[in-house]
Design an enzyme around this catalytic site. Structure first.
Site, PDB file in Angstrom:
ATOM      1  N   LYS A  22      32.474  17.769  21.378  1.00 28.42           N
ATOM      2  CA  LYS A  22      32.420  18.731  20.281  1.00 28.42           C
ATOM      3  C   LYS A  22      32.335  20.145  20.856  1.00 28.42           C
ATOM      4  CE  LYS A  22      32.304  18.440  15.688  1.00 28.42           C
ATOM      5  NZ  LYS A  22      33.287  17.637  14.943  1.00 28.42           N
ATOM      6  N   THR A  67      32.603  12.658  17.720  1.00 26.59           N
ATOM      7  CA  THR A  67      32.223  14.029  18.052  1.00 26.59           C
ATOM      8  C   THR A  67      31.246  14.583  17.014  1.00 26.59           C
ATOM      9  OG1 THR A  67      34.107  15.026  16.879  1.00 26.59           O
ATOM     10  CG2 THR A  67      34.447  14.381  19.174  1.00 26.59           C
ATOM     11  N   ARG A 186      33.938  59.187  43.549  1.00 24.07           N
ATOM     12  CA  ARG A 186      34.765  58.729  42.435  1.00 24.07           C
ATOM     13  C   ARG A 186      33.886  58.018  41.417  1.00 24.07           C
ATOM     14  NH1 ARG A 186      37.900  53.145  44.275  1.00 24.07           N
ATOM     15  NH2 ARG A 186      36.026  52.021  44.951  1.00 24.07           N
ATOM     16  N   GLN A 235      34.119  45.923  47.026  1.00 24.21           N
ATOM     17  CA  GLN A 235      33.900  44.701  47.803  1.00 24.21           C
ATOM     18  C   GLN A 235      32.495  44.674  48.418  1.00 24.21           C
ATOM     19  OE1 GLN A 235      36.666  46.501  47.712  1.00 24.21           O
ATOM     20  NE2 GLN A 235      38.489  45.216  47.944  1.00 24.21           N
ATOM     21  N   HIS A 263      39.401  51.674  35.651  1.00 24.22           N
ATOM     22  CA  HIS A 263      39.729  52.973  36.247  1.00 24.22           C
ATOM     23  C   HIS A 263      39.510  54.148  35.292  1.00 24.22           C
ATOM     24  CE1 HIS A 263      41.252  51.375  39.953  1.00 24.22           C
ATOM     25  NE2 HIS A 263      42.155  50.616  39.343  1.00 24.22           N
TER      26      HIS A 263
END
Length: 308
Positions: A22, A67, A186, A235, A263
């Site tokens: 379900k 179900t 940035r 990273q 961005h």
């Protein structure tokens, strides 16, 4: 010619995997202590695999656990035991299906939580009024069979964060295709998805562990409130966040994380007169851009354990 079903005397195929259950079973459980009340709202998905495949191969439905019955079990167990965390409720359900039905060989349960924050008025937290907090989604998944330890996976998604400085990206690979320039400052924005696997559920406070992973991500992304922290790359920030989570919660054996770029590009306003835009290079107005965007992913695990 495609083989006919075994019920009509045609070819007999192996059902290599089958499960059913379900989806979207929504539950609100309220812990009540007079006027002081606490809601726990979840959405549950169940999946069961049976020892035989007769319902698929022969149309024999005698083993099928409806179900609708699975849905009802969610509500009955919520009423009987409450919902303390997505992980614990998932373990409870998955174990129940194995205990209740001898022909169930594997049960999988996924629980997604809707977060309600206690309403605060004039610095005082309300006893029974709440505000929906959509800033991050919490979920957990439990898979159990009759011979192995349960596999408990938890995670968060939709955590959108932004910091406006202390993010650099420079000295990356140079070739004839590179047009992006080095930058010492940035905007860093991303939507974090994290997923981790527990080596054991014994003695784990799942609420505390989930909140700790969240705090590890925010700590390595943002740093202290007054001075912040420098990000050398998405990273590196991702690696530091995953590493801190592994250091902080010994029962986590593996964690993976996505940090796609959201961005915000510099707007070149140099074509406009200085009396319109001011003196100097624009460092205040940026263009939000959703596509294309970079995608950063990594998985970390403790040394000495087998790969998942």
């Amino acid at each position: 010619m495609v083989g006919t079903s075994s019920t009509s005397g045609g070819k007999d195929y192996d059902v290599c995997h089958a499960e059913y259950g379900k989806t979207g079973v929504k539950v609100l459980y309220i812990y009540k202590a007079g006027l002081h009340q606490t809601p726990r709202e979840v959405e549950v998905t169940t999946r069961l695999s049976l020892s035989a495949r007769n319902e698929y191969k022969y149309g024999d439905n005698r083993d099928i656990i409806g179900t609708d019955s699975q849905k009802n079990i969610v509500y009955v167990l919520a009423k009987k035991h409450g919902i303390t965390s997505p992980e614990e409720f998932g373990i409870l359900l998955a174990q129940f299906f194995l205990d209740q039905y001898s022909h169930v060989v594997e049960s999988s349960v996924t629980v997604i939580e809707t977060t309600w924050d206690r309403l605060e008025m004039n610095g005082i937290k309300h006893k029974h009024a709440f505000v929906h907090n959509p800033s991050v989604e919490r979920w957990a998944s439990v898979k159990m069979n009759r011979k192995d330890a349960p596999i408990i996976t938890a995670g968060l998604r939709g955590l959108r964060v932004l910091k406006t400085t202390q993010s650099e990206f420079k000295n990356f690979y140079r070739d004839e295709y590179r047009t992006l320039v080095d930058t010492d400052d940035r905007i860093f924005s991303t939507i974090v998805t994290a997923e981790w696997v527990y080596s054991s559920h014994i003695g784990v406070d799942f609420d505390q562990a989930w909140n700790k992973v969240l705090s590890c991500i925010l700590e390595k992304f943002a740093g202290p409130p007054e001075e912040g922290v420098l990000s050398k790359s998405v990273q590196h920030t991702l690696y530091l966040a995953c590493g801190l989570a592994l250091e902080s919660i010994p029962q986590i054996k593996r964690i993976q994380m996505d940090m796609p770029n959201k961005h915000y590009f510099d707007m070149d306003l140099s074509a406009f007169p200085k009396n319109m835009v001011g003196v100097g290079v624009n460092k205040n107005v940026f263009l939000p851009t959703d596509k294309p965007s970079g995608f950063i992913h990594a998985a970390l695990e403790r040394q000495g354990i087998s790969k998942l």
